[in-house]
Structure formats: C-alpha cells, structure tokens
Write a protein that holds these residues in place. Structure first.
Motif, mmCIF file in Angstrom:
data_model
loop_
_atom_site.group_PDB
_atom_site.id
_atom_site.type_symbol
_atom_site.label_atom_id
_atom_site.label_comp_id
_atom_site.label_asym_id
_atom_site.label_seq_id
_atom_site.Cartn_x
_atom_site.Cartn_y
_atom_site.Cartn_z
ATOM 1 N N LEU A 1 -7.351 -4.828 5.641
ATOM 2 C CA LEU A 1 -6.288 -4.444 4.870
ATOM 3 C C LEU A 1 -5.374 -5.561 4.737
ATOM 4 N N ASP A 2 -4.729 -5.726 3.587
ATOM 5 C CA ASP A 2 -4.035 -6.869 3.365
ATOM 6 C C ASP A 2 -2.610 -6.559 3.126
ATOM 7 N N THR A 3 -1.716 -6.364 4.255
ATOM 8 C CA THR A 3 -0.452 -5.759 4.424
ATOM 9 C C THR A 3 0.479 -6.744 4.992
ATOM 10 N N ASP A 4 1.810 -6.523 4.559
ATOM 11 C CA ASP A 4 2.900 -7.466 5.283
ATOM 12 C C ASP A 4 3.378 -7.148 6.686
ATOM 13 N N VAL A 5 3.855 -8.036 7.155
ATOM 14 C CA VAL A 5 4.074 -7.582 8.612
ATOM 15 C C VAL A 5 4.873 -6.515 9.109
ATOM 16 N N ILE B 1 -3.077 7.219 -0.262
ATOM 17 C CA ILE B 1 -1.928 6.962 -0.643
ATOM 18 C C ILE B 1 -2.237 5.605 -1.596
ATOM 19 N N ARG B 2 -2.949 4.658 -1.304
ATOM 20 C CA ARG B 2 -3.187 3.504 -1.930
ATOM 21 C C ARG B 2 -4.540 3.571 -2.737
ATOM 22 N N LYS B 3 -4.500 3.589 -4.100
ATOM 23 C CA LYS B 3 -5.563 3.979 -4.845
ATOM 24 C C LYS B 3 -5.761 2.879 -5.902
ATOM 25 N N ALA C 1 -6.139 -3.615 14.032
ATOM 26 C CA ALA C 1 -6.588 -2.466 13.253
ATOM 27 C C ALA C 1 -6.652 -3.108 11.819
ATOM 28 N N THR C 2 -5.648 -3.370 11.111
ATOM 29 C CA THR C 2 -5.513 -3.922 9.995
ATOM 30 C C THR C 2 -6.574 -5.085 9.625
ATOM 31 N N LEU D 1 -7.438 5.394 12.219
ATOM 32 C CA LEU D 1 -7.366 6.541 11.519
ATOM 33 C C LEU D 1 -6.245 6.700 10.470
ATOM 34 N N LEU D 2 -5.209 6.031 10.833
ATOM 35 C CA LEU D 2 -4.142 5.977 9.870
ATOM 36 C C LEU D 2 -4.385 5.107 8.665
ATOM 37 N N ILE D 3 -5.036 4.173 8.912
ATOM 38 C CA ILE D 3 -5.170 2.969 7.879
ATOM 39 C C ILE D 3 -6.328 3.702 6.984
#
Length: 78
Positions: free
Chosen positions: A23-27, A76-78, A17-18, A67-69
């Motif tokens: 979406l660039d996120t950590d593990v 949350i992330r703006k 999904a990421t 959906l959560l992303i």
C-alpha cells in the motif's frame, strides 16, 4: 498505560503492514493505520498479551493493521 504501548507498537506495525500489503501511503496515513490496527488487534488479543508477552501484542497489532488495510482497500479506496 497499555494503550500508549499499543500506539507505539502500532506505528511500527503500520509500517510493516503497509509494506506487506503493498500500500503506497504517506507517513501520517501509515502511522494512523498502524495505530488503529494496533488498537483493534491489541484489544482483541489482550488475553494473549497477558499470557505470552510482547510477541503476542506485536502479532495482534500487525494482524489488526493488516485487517484495517484490507478493509480500506475494499471499501474506501476504489
């Protein structure tokens, strides 16, 4: 027992999904998103899981993660 299965599937679904949502996120964040999405999608699609097997559970986990992303990106992330 099915919650443990959703956690395992959720980790994989969160990774996919990421990548789909770019979406660039950590593990750790990726796994948490996947697990939360799997729990959301898995609970909502529990009936399909019992009727159609693994494929419905994976699709539910993936949709819940997406959906959560989406919600996370908007609120949350703006």
């Amino acid at each position: 027992m099915w919650i443990i299965w959703l956690v395992i599937v959720g980790a994989a679904a969160g990774f996919i999904a990421t990548r789909i949502m770019k979406l660039d996120t950590d593990v750790i964040t990726t796994i948490v998103i996947g697990i939360a999405g799997a729990l959301i999608g898995g609970v909502v699609l529990r009936v399909l899981l019992s009727l159609m097997g693994f494929a419905a559970g994976f699709v539910g986990a993936l949709l819940g993660s997406l959906l959560l992303i989406w919600l996370w990106k908007i609120y949350i992330r703006k």
